[in-house]
Design a protein around this motif. Sequence first.
Motif, mmCIF file in Angstrom:
data_model
loop_
_atom_site.group_PDB
_atom_site.id
_atom_site.type_symbol
_atom_site.label_atom_id
_atom_site.label_comp_id
_atom_site.label_asym_id
_atom_site.label_seq_id
_atom_site.Cartn_x
_atom_site.Cartn_y
_atom_site.Cartn_z
ATOM 1 N N MET A 1 92.627 43.135 -51.094
ATOM 2 C CA MET A 1 91.264 43.015 -50.603
ATOM 3 C C MET A 1 91.352 43.004 -49.164
ATOM 4 S SD MET A 1 87.980 40.600 -51.516
ATOM 5 C CE MET A 1 89.036 39.134 -51.051
ATOM 6 N N ASP A 2 90.527 43.876 -48.472
ATOM 7 C CA ASP A 2 90.568 43.586 -46.997
ATOM 8 C C ASP A 2 89.060 43.000 -46.886
ATOM 9 O OD1 ASP A 2 92.624 44.130 -45.570
ATOM 10 O OD2 ASP A 2 91.970 46.142 -44.731
ATOM 11 N N GLY A 3 88.985 42.009 -46.004
ATOM 12 C CA GLY A 3 87.626 41.406 -46.024
ATOM 13 C C GLY A 3 87.885 39.946 -45.363
ATOM 14 N N LEU A 4 86.698 39.397 -44.956
ATOM 15 C CA LEU A 4 86.816 37.976 -44.552
ATOM 16 C C LEU A 4 87.170 36.855 -45.870
ATOM 17 C CD1 LEU A 4 84.055 37.207 -41.989
ATOM 18 C CD2 LEU A 4 86.470 36.595 -41.816
ATOM 19 N N HIS A 5 87.039 37.340 -47.146
ATOM 20 C CA HIS A 5 87.346 36.586 -48.222
ATOM 21 C C HIS A 5 88.678 36.926 -48.927
ATOM 22 C CE1 HIS A 5 82.754 36.016 -49.155
ATOM 23 N NE2 HIS A 5 83.261 35.596 -48.083
ATOM 24 N N SER A 6 89.449 37.638 -48.054
ATOM 25 C CA SER A 6 90.953 38.000 -48.566
ATOM 26 C C SER A 6 91.666 36.770 -48.137
ATOM 27 C CB SER A 6 91.340 39.312 -47.479
ATOM 28 O OG SER A 6 92.752 39.662 -48.236
ATOM 29 N N THR A 7 92.776 36.506 -49.163
ATOM 30 C CA THR A 7 93.608 35.383 -48.878
ATOM 31 C C THR A 7 94.999 35.501 -49.100
ATOM 32 O OG1 THR A 7 93.533 34.772 -51.306
ATOM 33 C CG2 THR A 7 91.833 33.901 -49.972
#
Length: 299
Positions: A1-7
């Motif tokens: 997942m690409d995005g601010l919630h990616s870990t």
Amino acid sequence: MDGLHSTIKLNNGIEMPRLGLGVWKTNNRDSRDSVIAAIKHGYRAIDTARQYGNERGTGAGIREGLQQAGLKRDDLFVTTKLYNGEQGDYDKVSKVLDNQLSDLGLDYVDLYLIHWPVDATYIESYHALERLYKEGKVRAIGVSNFDNDRMSKLLEESEVIPAINQMEFNPSQQEKDILTFDESHGIQLEAWSPLGGGKSLSNPVINELAKKYGRSAAQIILRWEWQRDIITVVKSTHEKRIVENSDIFDFKISDEDIQRINELDENSRGLWYDDFKWHNPNGQYGNSIDQWDDTNEQL
């Protein structure tokens, strides 16, 4: 997942967001406002430190930001750090952390780092962190600004492998030897000063790529670090820039251009221990607040 919630999964199994807000050189009021804005715009990692003198403001921003966004404490990943003059045995470090938690208004922090490797105390201090970790006061422990020699010694004398080594990392300062060593031991590198204190923003290659991809220089650098799998904390007190810094997920830098940025490394010595009195076990520990005095601000 690409995005601010990616870990990224750390070596103890917990998930840490890959991009977060840092609040270095930010007073209590501005850190509070920055944290509120960051949470509102999707950031899920906040990085502060005792040295910054703004844990109260950061804590206020966390409380207000979570409330405004309708989120819970466990939706956020919070990092703080043990500073030089407060290092020592378990009893000392435990009290320091209690004070930090009180200032932050939290029951625990997700990541607790030794801010600098004070040679006389960092092993003892890390043993204290290991105990705090086992007690559940912190979800993960790590270090900051550790070169390979000090990290090797730490690994020899500890049980819990640091989850993080937070280092200066940007196009001109890439710490390749440290990155390679840490990766070989399952330690995740996290970047502070990801934009090189602004220096990297004026680099001709970065600006050429910014024009090519239709992005800001900062977005090019942050996307490069993202594609390098470096966890990054970036600081801004301006809401517009906080949003801009996170707008890096709808484009990809080509492998060729990634390599061009990799070649900007100046191979300079990024750690400057000799400049600090605390490097000498008989010297004075630096424990000043690295910002202006605003301790009387009402929050």
